[in-house]
Design a protein around this motif. Sequence first.
Motif: not given
Length: 261
Positions: A241-248
């Motif tokens: 649910q965080g920024a790194d995964a969001h970007a992917i």
Amino acid sequence: MKTTALALSALLAVTATSLVATAVHAEEPVTVFAAASLKESAEQAAAVWKAAGGGEVTFSFAGSSALAKQIEEGAPADIFISADLKWMEHLDKAGRVRGDTRVNLLGNRIVLVAPKDSAVTATIAQDFPLSDLLGDERLAMANVDAVPAGTYGKAALQNLNVWDSVQDKVAQAENVRAALLLVSRGEAPLGIVYETDAKVDPGVKIIDRFPEASHPAIIYPAALTTDGKNPRAAKFLAYLQGADAHAIFTAAGFTVLAKNN
């Protein structure tokens, strides 16, 4: 003194055993049962997580219906990510996922695809001539009664007044990736898959998107399972649910729904 020494020795032995067991358990991979359409993006997110020191993650990718039934029967999963709300709700009611951890993680779109060298063109709208486009050939779809991609596709075709004309021409696959493969290999001239699936297969091209209003919203919920024991599972779910995964996920074509700031 002897009794005290023996008691202390026993306590130390129990503590050491507990610490070893905890260390071994902590090193076990987080096991995620996830919808087949998440394969590339979920694996990429897990690789980033591991590189940052999060540890190993293993996946089982399949149709959400098949995964839900496996979890219901006791399959060892720590996290379940479905491609629709129905199968998450099914497991929640069965007490197989922790309802307090449920989160609507992602959104998606369904599209009509054809082999990359196909000359077929179409605009998806009410009463569009899908049956004529197929001729005597088949429309590849995931199982229309159980697998989310199939149920979304069927709902869209029904709402567009097209289902009755093509229902006898549908080649049903066990999951959306299997349906995609039928089109990519040229075994079916057209198929209905998620937009994110079409983007990862160079053997297909998108003919058109289905109107969002033609089917229920495509939502990928995620939750911890009640039988999951890995202490890192909650952290991995939060990471998704965080920024790194969001970007992917965004780069893969998903819509991010969950916000973890």
